[in-house]
Every structure is written in structure tokens, then in C-alpha cells.
Design a protein around this motif. Structure first.
Motif, PDB file in Angstrom:
ATOM      1  N   HIS A  75      73.950  64.239  30.669  1.00  0.00           N
ATOM      2  CA  HIS A  75      73.958  65.249  29.606  1.00  0.00           C
ATOM      3  C   HIS A  75      74.655  64.700  28.363  1.00  0.00           C
ATOM      4  O   HIS A  75      74.088  64.686  27.267  1.00  0.00           O
TER       5      HIS A  75
ATOM      6  N   HIS B 283      66.360  65.310  33.212  1.00  0.00           N
ATOM      7  CA  HIS B 283      67.473  66.032  32.613  1.00  0.00           C
ATOM      8  C   HIS B 283      67.172  66.369  31.142  1.00  0.00           C
ATOM      9  O   HIS B 283      67.511  67.454  30.677  1.00  0.00           O
TER      10      HIS B 283
ATOM     11  N   ASP C  69      54.931  76.725  29.767  1.00  0.00           N
ATOM     12  CA  ASP C  69      55.158  77.047  31.178  1.00  0.00           C
ATOM     13  C   ASP C  69      56.002  75.964  31.847  1.00  0.00           C
ATOM     14  O   ASP C  69      56.905  76.253  32.629  1.00  0.00           O
TER      15      ASP C  69
ATOM     16  N   ARG D  86      61.802  74.881  34.003  1.00  0.00           N
ATOM     17  CA  ARG D  86      63.026  74.084  34.097  1.00  0.00           C
ATOM     18  C   ARG D  86      64.283  74.894  33.781  1.00  0.00           C
ATOM     19  O   ARG D  86      65.369  74.341  33.746  1.00  0.00           O
ATOM     20  N   ARG D  87      64.140  76.179  33.509  1.00  0.00           N
ATOM     21  CA  ARG D  87      65.299  76.998  33.151  1.00  0.00           C
ATOM     22  C   ARG D  87      66.044  77.393  34.424  1.00  0.00           C
ATOM     23  O   ARG D  87      65.793  78.429  35.023  1.00  0.00           O
ATOM     24  N   ARG D  88      66.931  76.543  34.828  1.00  0.00           N
ATOM     25  CA  ARG D  88      67.762  76.799  36.000  1.00  0.00           C
ATOM     26  C   ARG D  88      69.042  76.007  35.840  1.00  0.00           C
ATOM     27  O   ARG D  88      69.071  75.019  35.098  1.00  0.00           O
ATOM     28  N   PRO D  89      70.089  76.413  36.501  1.00  0.00           N
ATOM     29  CA  PRO D  89      71.333  75.644  36.409  1.00  0.00           C
ATOM     30  C   PRO D  89      71.144  74.239  36.988  1.00  0.00           C
ATOM     31  O   PRO D  89      70.461  74.062  37.992  1.00  0.00           O
TER      32      PRO D  89
ATOM     33  N   LEU E 224      58.230  73.950  30.390  1.00  0.00           N
ATOM     34  CA  LEU E 224      59.612  74.076  29.920  1.00  0.00           C
ATOM     35  C   LEU E 224      60.291  75.297  30.546  1.00  0.00           C
ATOM     36  O   LEU E 224      61.459  75.252  30.919  1.00  0.00           O
ATOM     37  N   SER E 225      59.565  76.381  30.670  1.00  0.00           N
ATOM     38  CA  SER E 225      60.128  77.597  31.248  1.00  0.00           C
ATOM     39  C   SER E 225      60.526  77.390  32.714  1.00  0.00           C
ATOM     40  O   SER E 225      61.534  77.925  33.170  1.00  0.00           O
TER      41      SER E 225
ATOM     42  N   HIS F 287      64.986  69.308  30.983  1.00  0.00           N
ATOM     43  CA  HIS F 287      65.786  70.506  31.237  1.00  0.00           C
ATOM     44  C   HIS F 287      66.538  70.935  29.967  1.00  0.00           C
ATOM     45  O   HIS F 287      66.620  72.116  29.651  1.00  0.00           O
TER      46      HIS F 287
END
Length: 84
Positions: free
Chosen positions: A49, A79, A33, A38-41, A35-36, A82
Motif C-alpha cells: 500500500h 492491491h 463491476d 474488490r471493495r472489501r477489507p 472494481l466494485s 483494490h
């Protein structure tokens, strides 16, 4: 039931144990949950990165060691999560 029984027999023939899992442990569900969520641009204005990817490509590292090796560990931690 027949498929489970056949799988159990096949596992036993190979010397393996056979277990059917019907749910996730709470800590696994919480991790997925997190990790999910954090799924955003994400905009990478600080260039973390590339820094994280370069450090990871050098050699395997523990998560904490990876973020500590960056120029901004506190920001790199978020980061890196993400990127996962």
C-alpha cells in the motif's frame, strides 16, 4: 422533453453537440463491476500500500508501469486494483 430541448439549444448556442446517454457500454459496465467486486477489507502484510502510494506520488505512471516498479509486481497488481 422540454428540459432536453432546452439543453440541446443551449449546447448548440455554445457550439457543442448534445447527446443523451441512456445506458453504459458493455466494457464500461464490466470495468465498474470488476472494481466494485474488490471493495472489501484487505490486510497489507507486505507493505505494498505504502509502496504504491509513494511511487504514484513521485510522478504520473501507467498502471502497468506502477505495479512493475514495486518490489512484488504480481501481488502489487491485485492491491493496486483494490486501491482503485
Amino acid at each position: 422533453m422540454a428540459k432536453f430541448a432546452a439543453a440541446e439549444r443551449a449546447a448548440a448556442a455554445a457550439g457543442w453537440r448534445y447527446v443523451v446517454v441512456t445506458g453504459w457500454c458493455r466494457h464500461v459496465a464490466v470495468g465498474l463491476d470488476t472494481l466494485s467486486a474488490r471493495r472489501r477489507p484487505v490486510v497489507d502484510r507486505l507493505g505494498l500500500h505504502g509502496e504504491l502510494l509513494e511511487l504514484a506520488a513521485e510522478r504520473p505512471r501507467r498502471f502497468g508501469d506502477l505495479v512493475e516498479a514495486t518490489s512484488l509486481p504480481a501481488v502489487a497488481r491485485a492491491h493496486a486494483v483494490h486501491l482503485l
